[in-house]
Scaffold this motif. Structure first.
Motif, PDB file in Angstrom:
ATOM      1  N   GLU A   1      -4.997  39.383  35.031  1.00 60.09           N
ATOM      2  CA  GLU A   1      -4.553  38.605  36.175  1.00 60.09           C
ATOM      3  C   GLU A   1      -4.318  39.458  37.412  1.00 60.09           C
ATOM      4  O   GLU A   1      -4.051  38.919  38.488  1.00 60.09           O
TER       5      GLU A   1
ATOM      6  N   PRO B   1      -0.072  38.453  38.842  1.00 57.18           N
ATOM      7  CA  PRO B   1      -0.413  38.870  40.207  1.00 57.18           C
ATOM      8  C   PRO B   1       0.849  39.086  41.037  1.00 57.18           C
ATOM      9  O   PRO B   1       1.808  38.324  40.950  1.00 57.18           O
TER      10      PRO B   1
ATOM     11  N   GLN C   1      -5.096  41.477  40.690  1.00 55.10           N
ATOM     12  CA  GLN C   1      -6.102  41.191  41.702  1.00 55.10           C
ATOM     13  C   GLN C   1      -6.336  42.402  42.590  1.00 55.10           C
ATOM     14  O   GLN C   1      -5.459  43.250  42.767  1.00 55.10           O
TER      15      GLN C   1
END
Length: 228
Positions: free
Chosen positions: A157, A136, A159
């Protein structure tokens, strides 16, 4: 962050360029003309084998993690030393061919080893196979390129709403995304390239806060999506 990423890439380029300069300088010291000519002749004789070896390494890395190769390489080196010590193998053969081959294989395994994404947003695999894990970050735009190689990117991962620019030139880019994420594919810039089905063929898109918009540029390549 963008300046830091550019600085990191520039630093890597300087390191590799410096290593190449040191290696070439070490080779040419003492008799540059003769050693340079010998190096050119050797490269002209062995470049097809080098390409075949690189292809074999990439195929092996597609099925076996690079970390699993380090142990066998070390054991192989110790075994070769044992054969020389106990069976009187030709020392010149070991010195001039087997030892350099083992050294190059170990170096290739380490150089091509997978790495985590950190805060990077752009990855390229040229004549190589490699894995990356996108962590992220503040960025919502990632760039993935595979040229005569394979890049496997784990985007689980990432976002929010994410855009991914994918380039596959005689290479394969494999994306792993969460099963519950919405996916939209734009594959207008492709030629003789296998791509995921158009967005409309994904059927009912799940309701999720994570959305992936994938733009594909490909020539004689392949792009695939694995949902986990």
């Amino acid at each position: 962050m963008a300046q830091g990423e550019r600085g990191g890439r520039a630093s890597q380029v300087r390191i590799w360029a410096g290593l190449a300069a040191v290696a070439i300088g070490s080779l040419l010291v003492g008799d540059a003309t003769q050693r340079g000519a010998a190096a050119v002749e050797l490269a002209g004789r062995w470049w097809p084998w080098a390409l075949l070896a690189l292809a074999c390494v990439n195929l092996l890395r597609s099925a076996v993690p690079v970390g699993s190769l380090i142990g066998p390489l070390v054991l192989g080196a110790v075994g070769v030393i044992g054969l020389v010590a106990f069976h009187g193998a030709d020392g010149r053969l070991v010195r001039d061919q087997l030892a350099p081959a083992l050294l190059m294989a170990t170096g290739a395994a380490l150089v091509l080893s997978p790495s985590r994404g950190g805060h990077r947003t752009s990855w390229t695999r040229l004549l190589a196979t490699g894995d990356v894990v996108v962590s992220p970050s503040a960025s919502r735009l990632y760039t993935l390129r595979a040229v005569l190689g394979e890049l496997r990117a784990d985007l689980c991962e990432a976002q929010g709403e994410v855009e991914v620019n994918v380039t596959a030139i005689a290479g394969h880019v494999r994306l792993t995304i969460p099963r519950t994420s919405a996916v939209y594919v734009n594959a207008e810039g492709t030629l003789l390239t296998r791509v995921p089905p158009p967005s409309s063929e994904f059927g009912q898109q799940p309701r999720s806060e994570r959305k992936f918009t994938i733009h594909v540029l490909g020539v004689c390549g392949a792009v695939s999506i694995a949902r986990v």
